[in-house]
Design a protein around this motif. Structure first.
Motif, short mmCIF file in Angstrom:
data_model
loop_
_atom_site.label_atom_id
_atom_site.label_comp_id
_atom_site.label_asym_id
_atom_site.label_seq_id
_atom_site.Cartn_x
_atom_site.Cartn_y
_atom_site.Cartn_z
N TRP A 411 0.82 -1.04 -0.07
CA TRP A 411 0.00 0.01 -0.13
C TRP A 411 0.76 1.25 0.11
CZ3 TRP A 411 -5.49 -0.29 0.30
CH2 TRP A 411 -5.98 1.07 0.45
N ASN A 413 1.11 5.52 0.15
CA ASN A 413 0.56 6.70 0.67
C ASN A 413 1.40 7.66 1.02
OD1 ASN A 413 -1.31 8.23 1.94
ND2 ASN A 413 -0.94 7.46 4.04
N SER A 421 -4.36 5.83 4.14
CA SER A 421 -3.73 4.46 4.74
C SER A 421 -4.81 3.89 5.27
CB SER A 421 -2.62 4.72 5.13
OG SER A 421 -2.80 5.68 6.49
#
Lengths: 507, 347
Positions: A411, A413, A421
């Motif tokens: 992920w 961010n 997030s």
């Protein structure tokens, strides 16, 4: 010139030899900086299409275009094309002051009209911006002197953070309207530190320094960015001296080369590795989830598989993020994992079984990490079956909420806001969330519209704490980006992961 | 493959056979189009899911699906696409936002040049190996050539690519590792056939630069094919060397090398020609991985990006173009075989 077979052969041999001699070497002074980049650039419009939301490409865009707000290497915002910005007291309007004296690459002046037009363009659904759901929260964009004012259609506390995130770029109104989308693809212009001189899709882009750049002329007049997706070829590029800088190579290769003829810089970036847990099958049992989390020795995985290049995390926030809370930890304790599983009737002889999905080769050692985790789980009474899938399948399964009980993912961010997030990853109604528990939805819901910034961040920390205590997701590590470069270049890494030529200087 | 069957046919009948062959080729291409269109829409991973960032809602998914025409039933999508294709419009690439036909035709010359160069290298290497193996048959030279052939065949082309990068890119850096041409060069070309046009314009400086970029990927593609050509041609040559007319040549006092080159080679080359035709299509298929490894700006490199990004219109365009090349090469090989084989030519 009279040509015969002999003269042709001679000439060819001579030119080939000249070409070979002309290959760069480390000893030569760097006139033209050459970067071996890890991805291709499919499109020049940084506001629409799949490329616009590809984090890896943002470094290329930021070389040519400016974002509304500048993001510094440590992820903090700074005045860029916008020098000041803010909300009205009642939060019904936003205002932005536009930098004066800036010019587009074609020499025309940059104005507040460009900012208002750029914001209004991506707010329209028909433009096709993938982030229209954010830009659409502003409406009625208008110019007052060198200020841009917009009405708030829906309050989003992160709107200014998006102005240095995906699709947050200012495009030239007059030029774009004159040449159209196709003309812009063929000859893009921005206000950024470099101008596009030559572009060959799937091959390279050649950039010329923008002498009028408001942030100061870059150190290197000419930069060639070669698109070299294969990691082995990228390493060979810098090892042979064909390129001066490259990124994203196996950590073993980085360690091998950084102490030799090349220099290296490695710094944590805003990408994390994590395991989504889906609220299906055995994952509805809190003991199983918590045992799975406690059984993973994250530091050992980082040390042994990633040569130490990684930062252990226990929430979806990295230390650079606004809502990072160092007090939230999930200890590695196989003993506790055994206890938790025993409470639900599981043991090594009677293991709990589920499937875990992972990519293989999409991120460094992703598959190997999951193999190691499955091995650690087996020791405490968890038998996980690994399924390898392509990243495209992950997106589709996640959007349809059909992921396996556990699924590895990374992920990014780069604005470091908890909304982008924890918020998007864990809020049930979002198509990108995997955990759909009502309790968590109830906790996150009020966070979206919180106008008090301090209260908002504290609220997200509480959410992160709840998630960690209940093991609703398993954060693993923050990635470290390895960059190899010739000794003649000084590279400043950017925590977003963007490799930016204008931050490179001659040594 | 054994050529078009035209034994004893008149000109009109030959024309009819050719037209029939063209018709079957068209049907094959139509079949490929249908299969690729439906298959890439059924396999997991759609371009909208790839495009949407976290935070997007179901409405956002619907909006973008409609924008790219992916909200309609697959059969309807196929109808729209097909009606465009018959008018020469293969759609617009989702990732590059450019017309698909222009993209694939723009990349085709690079792939063709690479494939042709690899083919020429394979024929030279394989031919020399076969001739040397035949000339020195039964001895150590033939044994060494057989061993080298075995090695060349047992290693896939992309591994050869990595070996070549290490050898000629890093250890002895005499060739370029990536790209098709040095970016700083000014190119005067009006076509995308850089290699051929540089020769045509007598720009040997550019030609050398292009060859220095193409050499390693072409050689990586050529090595396995050279081994196949070498093996088959040597086998054919050895069989031919036992025929009566070759023995007759020897009795006339001609040397062994001259007998091989002047008498045996022409007849022995025919089966190899057929094989080269078939293998050429595989060689073009091999460019996908090799172009990626060497960052060569051809169709194969573009194909991988298209698949990774689920760029459906671009995948369709590339697959259909590859199918056109494959069927076209097969047709040409059949025709060549017919022309060169005296038994088929004269009936």
């Amino acid at each position: 010139m009279k040509l015969n077979r002999r003269s042709l052969l001679k000439l060819s041999a001579a030119t080939m030899a000249a070409g070979a001699v002309g290959l760069p070497s480390f000893a030569q002074a760097i006139d033209e900086l050459v970067i071996a980049y890890n991805v291709n650039l499919p499109s020049w419009d940084p506001t629409v299409g799949p490329s616009a939301v590809n984090p890896t490409i943002q470094g290329l865009y930021q070389s040519v275009f400016d974002q509304y707000i500048l993001q510094q290497p440590d992820l903090t915002p700074a005045p860029g094309l916008l020098t000041e910005w803010g909300w009205s007291d009642d939060k019904k309007q936003v205002w932005m002051t536009v930098r004066e004296g800036v010019t587009w690459h074609d020499g025309s002046p940059f104005t507040a009209e460009d900012v208002a037009w750029s914001l209004a363009r991506v707010a329209k659904p028909e433009t096709g911006s993938p982030i229209q759901f954010v830009w659409g929260t502003l409406a009625n964009h208008r110019v007052e002197g060198n200020k841009v004012i917009a009405d708030v259609a829906q309050f989003d506390p992160t709107i200014f953070k998006w102005m240095y995130f995906l699709t947050g770029y200012v495009l030239p109104k007059t030029y774009y309207e004159k040449v159209g989308a196709e003309g812009f693809e063929a000859a893009p212009i921005g206000t950024g530190p470099y101008m596009v001189e030559k572009f060959e899709r799937n091959a390279y882009v050649r950039l010329k320094a923008n002498a009028n750049y408001w942030g100061g002329k870059p150190d290197f007049d000419t930069v060639t960015i070669k698109f070299v997706p294969d990691a082995a070829a990228r390493v060979a590029e810098v090892e042979s001296g064909n390129s001066h800088v490259t990124l994203e190579m196996p950590y073993e290769e980085y360690d091998r080369l950084k102490g030799g003829p090349l220099a290296g810089v490695s710094a944590p970036i805003s990408d994390i590795g994590m395991i989504f847990l889906n609220d299906i099958e055995v994952m509805t049992d809190a003991n199983v989830r918590k045992a799975a989390a406690h059984a993973i020795d994250k530091q050992a995985i980082i040390d042994r598989l990633l040569s130490g290049y990684g930062v252990k995390i226990d929430t979806l926030e990295t230390p650079e993020y606004a809502a990072y809370d160092a007090s939230i930890t999930v200890e590695y304790s196989p003993e506790k994992a055994v206890e938790l599983l025993a409470a639900s009737g599981y043991s090594v002889d009677n293991p709990v079984k589920f499937k875990i999905q992972t990519t293989k080769g999409f991120k460094p050692k992703d598959y190997e990490m999951i193999q190691a985790i499955v091995g650690l789980w087996r020791k405490v009474g968890i038998e996980a079956e690994i399924e390898v899938y392509e990243i495209a399948k992950h997106y589709e399964l996640r959007a349809a909420d059909q992921l396996a009980p556990a699924a590895f993912y990374n992920w990014g961010n780069s604005v470091g806001d908890p909304t982008t997030s924890t918020g998007f990853a864990m809020f049930g109604p979002s198509p990108h969330s995997v955990w759909d528990g009502e309790d968590l939805i109830g906790m996150i819901g009020p966070r979206w519209g919180e106008a008090d910034e301090a209260k908002r961040i504290e609220g997200w920390k509480a959410v992160d704490k709840y998630i960690a205590e209940n093991a609703l997701v398993i954060p693993l590590l923050q990635y470290v980006q390895p960059i190899l470069h010739a000794p003649g270049v000084v590279v400043t890494p950017h925590a977003s992961g963007a490799l930016l030529p204008h931050l490179m200087k001659r040594a | 493959m054994c050529g078009l069957h035209m034994e004893g046919l008149g000109p009109m009948q030959i024309l009819r056979v050719l037209l029939l062959r063209l018709l079957t080729t068209a049907i094959t291409l139509a079949g490929v189009a249908v299969i690729v269109f439906f298959v890439i829409r059924v396999v997991p991973g759609n371009p909208i899911a790839m495009m949407l960032p976290p935070g997007a809602t179901d409405e956002d998914i619907a909006r973008l699906s409609a924008l790219y025409g992916l909200d309609k039933p697959i059969v309807t999508q196929f109808g729209i696409w097909l009606s465009g294709v018959v008018q020469g419009d293969f759609g617009t690439s989702i990732t590059t936002r450019q017309p698909v036909l222009a993209l694939v035709l723009g990349r085709l010359p690079a792939t063709l040049e690479l494939s042709i160069m690899a083919l020429v290298m394979a024929m030279i290497l394989g031919g020399v190996a076969a001739l040397a193996g035949t000339r020195f048959r039964g001895g150590r030279t033939e044994g060494a050539i057989d061993v080298a052939n075995g090695m060349a065949l047992s290693v896939p082309d992309f591994l050869w690519g990595l070996v070549l990068i290490l050898l000629f890119g890093v250890l002895v850096p005499i060739f370029h590792i990536s790209g098709r041409v040095t970016p700083s060069l000014e190119l005067p070309f009006v076509t995308d056939f850089y290699l051929f046009e540089s020769l045509f314009r007598l720009r040997f400086d550019l030609w050398a630069d292009i060859v220095a970029h193409m050499f390693m990927p072409a050689l990586a593609l050529a090595i396995p094919l050279a081994a196949i050509i070498g093996q088959l041609l040597k086998q054919s040559l050895k069989e031919t060397m036992n025929l009566d007319y070759v023995t007759l040549s020897r009795t006339k006092g001609y040397g062994e090398t001259r007998v091989i080159l002047r008498e045996a080679l022409r007849n022995a080359a025919l089966p190899t020609l057929t094989l080269v035709g078939v293998q050429f299509t595989f060689l073009i298929g091999g460019t996908v991985i090799i172009e990626r490894l060497f960052s060569y700006e051809g169709l194969g490199n573009m194909a991988i990006d298209a698949v990774v990004n689920r760029d459906l219109p671009l995948i369709q365009g590339i697959v259909i173009l590859f199918a056109v090349i494959f069927t076209g090469v097969n047709l040409i090989v059949d025709l060549l075989y017919t022309v060169l084989n005296p038994r088929l030519r004269h009936g």
